[in-house]
Design an enzyme around this catalytic site. Structure first.
Site, PDB file in Angstrom:
ATOM      1  N   ASP A 126       8.325  53.080  61.716  1.00 23.62           N
ATOM      2  CA  ASP A 126       7.754  53.823  60.498  1.00 23.62           C
ATOM      3  C   ASP A 126       6.944  54.728  61.208  1.00 23.62           C
ATOM      4  O   ASP A 126       7.140  55.272  62.494  1.00 23.62           O
ATOM      5  CB  ASP A 126       7.035  52.888  59.890  1.00 23.62           C
ATOM      6  CG  ASP A 126       5.687  52.279  60.319  1.00 23.62           C
ATOM      7  OD1 ASP A 126       5.620  52.501  61.482  1.00 23.62           O
ATOM      8  OD2 ASP A 126       5.028  51.507  59.921  1.00 23.62           O
ATOM      9  N   CYS A 161       6.246  49.633  64.690  1.00 24.38           N
ATOM     10  CA  CYS A 161       5.338  50.090  63.552  1.00 24.38           C
ATOM     11  C   CYS A 161       3.887  50.056  64.236  1.00 24.38           C
ATOM     12  O   CYS A 161       3.707  50.074  65.655  1.00 24.38           O
ATOM     13  CB  CYS A 161       5.605  49.106  62.138  1.00 24.38           C
ATOM     14  SG  CYS A 161       4.831  47.318  62.592  1.00 24.38           S
ATOM     15  N   GLY A 162       2.983  50.151  63.406  1.00 24.63           N
ATOM     16  CA  GLY A 162       1.537  50.109  63.793  1.00 24.63           C
ATOM     17  C   GLY A 162       1.291  48.790  64.747  1.00 24.63           C
ATOM     18  O   GLY A 162       0.718  49.021  65.796  1.00 24.63           O
ATOM     19  N   GLY A 213       3.676  46.110  64.847  1.00 21.04           N
ATOM     20  CA  GLY A 213       4.704  45.117  65.174  1.00 21.04           C
ATOM     21  C   GLY A 213       5.074  44.147  64.181  1.00 21.04           C
ATOM     22  O   GLY A 213       6.189  43.595  64.192  1.00 21.04           O
ATOM     23  N   GLY A 255       4.330  43.925  60.669  1.00 20.41           N
ATOM     24  CA  GLY A 255       5.078  43.861  59.497  1.00 20.41           C
ATOM     25  C   GLY A 255       6.624  43.947  59.689  1.00 20.41           C
ATOM     26  O   GLY A 255       7.347  43.467  58.716  1.00 20.41           O
ATOM     27  N   HIS A 257      17.501  24.635  74.987  1.00 17.04           N
ATOM     28  CA  HIS A 257      17.020  25.794  73.895  1.00 17.04           C
ATOM     29  C   HIS A 257      18.174  26.217  72.903  1.00 17.04           C
ATOM     30  O   HIS A 257      17.801  26.467  71.671  1.00 17.04           O
ATOM     31  CB  HIS A 257      16.992  26.995  74.689  1.00 17.04           C
ATOM     32  CG  HIS A 257      15.626  26.775  75.760  1.00 17.04           C
ATOM     33  ND1 HIS A 257      14.286  26.302  75.566  1.00 17.04           N
ATOM     34  CD2 HIS A 257      15.892  26.408  77.170  1.00 17.04           C
ATOM     35  CE1 HIS A 257      13.685  25.968  76.797  1.00 17.04           C
ATOM     36  NE2 HIS A 257      14.593  26.292  77.782  1.00 17.04           N
TER      37      HIS A 257
HETATM   38  C1  RB5 Z   1       0.998  51.578  58.664  1.00 17.93           C
HETATM   39  O1  RB5 Z   1      -0.362  51.711  58.532  1.00 17.93           O
HETATM   40  C2  RB5 Z   1       1.155  49.962  59.347  1.00 17.93           C
HETATM   41  O2  RB5 Z   1       0.812  49.010  58.314  1.00 17.93           O
HETATM   42  C3  RB5 Z   1       2.469  49.687  59.770  1.00 17.93           C
HETATM   43  O3  RB5 Z   1       2.693  50.496  60.853  1.00 17.93           O
HETATM   44  C4  RB5 Z   1       2.457  48.170  60.422  1.00 17.93           C
HETATM   45  O4  RB5 Z   1       1.371  48.056  61.454  1.00 17.93           O
HETATM   46  C5  RB5 Z   1       2.447  47.279  59.663  1.00 17.93           C
HETATM   47  O5  RB5 Z   1       2.644  45.873  59.879  1.00 17.93           O
END
Ligand code: RB5
Length: 146
Positions: free
Chosen positions: A7, A63-64, A66, A68, A131
């Site tokens: 993102d 992402c910010g 990881g 989400g 595993h």
């Molecule tokens: C974006 O601000 C942030 O919410 C997204 O990159 C991420 O960290 C979500 O889990």
């Protein structure tokens, strides 16, 4: 083939990861995004679809945090996504969990550490054996419509 996406919060880390893959002759497909702001579930879904249809064998989602990306990816069929902030977890999520998607947070790890985590993840194989049974149990919890 490695499918990668980020993102807006991890757009610059995505470039660093792409450069690493190019320098190491590792084929990849970049699924975006260059949009800002952007909604990480859209990119996670694309990467997971590429794994499900066989276009890619593994994915990298950034992402910010990881988190989400990993939450979204783990709702997709056949996906075992792991957020890693150090190399030990990257190694063992491959050895023991057969993770097929690596998630990292650009606001959590620096670029150098991110590349070490990535290298460890890509170079480590699944151990199988006991595993495999556990991974099978995990995947049996997946809700499928077919
Ligand atoms: C974006 O601000 C942030 O919410 C997204 O990159 C991420 O960290 C979500 O889990």
């Amino acid at each position: 083939m490695i499918a990668i996406a980020s993102d807006h919060a991890a757009a610059s880390l995505r470039i660093v990861v792409k450069n690493y893959l190019e320098e190491n002759n590792i084929p990849y497909v970049d699924m975006g995004t260059d949009e800002a702001p952007s909604d990480y579930p859209l990119m996670a879904e694309k990467v997971c679809a590429a794994i499900e249809d066989g276009t890619a064998r593994m994915g990298v989602l950034l992402c910010g945090t990881g988190i989400g990306m990993s939450m979204t990816a783990n709702k997709c069929k056949g996906i075992r996504a792991a957020v890693c902030t150090e190399t030990y977890s990257a190694k063992y999520t491959r050895l023991h969990n057969d993770a097929n998607v690596l998630c990292m947070g650009a606001r959590v790890v620096g670029e150098g550490l991110a590349l070490e985590i990535l290298q460890t993840f890509l170079e480590t194989g699944f151990e199988g054996g006991r595993h495999q049974r556990r991974v099978d149990m995990m995947m049996a919890l997946e809700h499928t419509e077919d």
